[in-house]
Design an enzyme around this catalytic site. Sequence first.
Site, mmCIF file in Angstrom:
data_model
loop_
_atom_site.group_PDB
_atom_site.id
_atom_site.type_symbol
_atom_site.label_atom_id
_atom_site.label_comp_id
_atom_site.label_asym_id
_atom_site.label_seq_id
_atom_site.Cartn_x
_atom_site.Cartn_y
_atom_site.Cartn_z
ATOM 1 N N GLU A 1 5.647 -7.770 -3.170
ATOM 2 C CA GLU A 1 5.485 -8.463 -1.890
ATOM 3 C C GLU A 1 6.796 -8.527 -1.102
ATOM 4 O O GLU A 1 6.801 -8.344 0.127
ATOM 5 C CB GLU A 1 4.938 -9.878 -2.123
ATOM 6 C CG GLU A 1 4.502 -10.523 -0.830
ATOM 7 C CD GLU A 1 4.080 -11.975 -0.987
ATOM 8 O OE1 GLU A 1 3.825 -12.416 -2.125
ATOM 9 O OE2 GLU A 1 4.008 -12.659 0.054
ATOM 10 N N HIS B 1 10.068 -6.488 12.958
ATOM 11 C CA HIS B 1 9.969 -7.749 13.706
ATOM 12 C C HIS B 1 11.314 -8.166 14.289
ATOM 13 O O HIS B 1 11.365 -8.842 15.320
ATOM 14 C CB HIS B 1 9.371 -8.845 12.820
ATOM 15 C CG HIS B 1 7.899 -8.691 12.622
ATOM 16 N ND1 HIS B 1 6.965 -9.602 13.082
ATOM 17 C CD2 HIS B 1 7.183 -7.696 12.052
ATOM 18 C CE1 HIS B 1 5.751 -9.183 12.780
ATOM 19 N NE2 HIS B 1 5.848 -8.024 12.150
ATOM 20 N N ASP C 1 -4.249 -0.422 1.936
ATOM 21 C CA ASP C 1 -4.926 0.756 1.377
ATOM 22 C C ASP C 1 -5.061 0.548 -0.122
ATOM 23 O O ASP C 1 -4.628 -0.483 -0.658
ATOM 24 C CB ASP C 1 -4.231 2.080 1.750
ATOM 25 C CG ASP C 1 -2.912 2.324 1.013
ATOM 26 O OD1 ASP C 1 -2.576 1.569 0.074
ATOM 27 O OD2 ASP C 1 -2.208 3.283 1.379
#
Length: 348
Positions: free
Chosen positions: A61, A72, A213
């Site tokens: 993660e 970002h 995916d």
Amino acid sequence: MFSKAFVSLLAVVSVVNAAPRRRADCGNGHAAADQRCCVWFDVLDDINGPDGLFDGAQCGEEAHESIRLTFHDAIGFSPALTSQGKFGGGGADGSIMKFLGTDTDETTFPASIGMDEIVGEQKPIALRHNVSFGDFIQFAGAVAATNCGGGPRLQFLAGRSNDSQVSPPDLVPLPEDSVDKILARMGDAGFSPEEVVDLLASHTVAAQDKPFDSTPSTFDAQFFVETLLKGTLFPGDGSNTGEAQSPIPGEFRLASDGLLARDSRTACEWQSFVNDQQLMLTKFTAAMAKMAVLGFDPSTLVDCSEAESNVAVLPAGFTLDDIETSCSSTPFPSLATTPGPIGSVAPV
Ligand SMILES: *[C@@H]1O[C@H](CO)[C@@H](O)[C@H](O)[C@H]1NC(C)=O
Ligand SMILES: *[C@@H]1O[C@H](CO)[C@@H](O)[C@H](O)[C@H]1NC(C)=O
């Protein structure tokens, strides 16, 4: 013809010999072409260490979120605003990290909700190594990409200023945005519709609690196949804003990915990656190199890509002194050593 080629080869060799490359000793068994890159080996050892940000060079993660964070931070860059006489943002300047927890925290922007977690994990590491926030964000994302199976080695240029102003709002595209809106915003930042698709190769290792995916730890082209399958279900608790139906239980599809996969401006680039993973990696690498320096003049930065990952490692218990170097013209590259005592190689 042979002798001509041979003569020019000799000419090249003598030029190389005339100017031997001197590499800076960075300590800890690392050497770099430029002394200013040394710190990045320390950062690499830290974030890829067994207790580091990436839990021992995993593609988990933190890796997914670190790749996402590069975008970002960097996409807060708008020449359109600048041409209206307003502040257009500083691009890949680390402002999303600098203003964390302040009343102008960029992680409160709708598109960046939840990113306070990864920024909060990264910030103390950047401070610990005294590197600029903008550099750290791009370096961590590049290391994260190499940690994912088959991932590319991205260019990493160091030297971004640590000074930044908070980004103007609404510059990060939202998953519920139309294709028109996304392409216009990305076009303002300098990206063609094809390059928008190229950047989205990052979604092959992305997740929003649920993977995008079926192979979220592998930098393969599955994402580009599976987004083109007919969506039939919402995983979890039904439809959320910016979410489209996905084809496989447990798989998450961003509405914008579903639309970009099917829009006439982007569909062919999308499809071109389906059976050409190398093309996908090449184009992703080029688009990321462009994104990582938004707001900066690359000629003022120094290339420290070599500190991003070690392709090979020394097996546990060995050091560089154990290598019987046989190439006299080029120093042996610096390699990290796998921690632990000398082990035996497991039978296959
Ligand atoms: C940290 O980096 C800044 C900017 O490069 C420099 O001015 C400062 O001396 C450094 N601090 C330490 C403790 O190395
Ligand atoms: C970057 O700026 C922060 C304050 O926002 C400061 O705490 C940190 O030491 C700076 N880092 C460097 C390398 O200058």
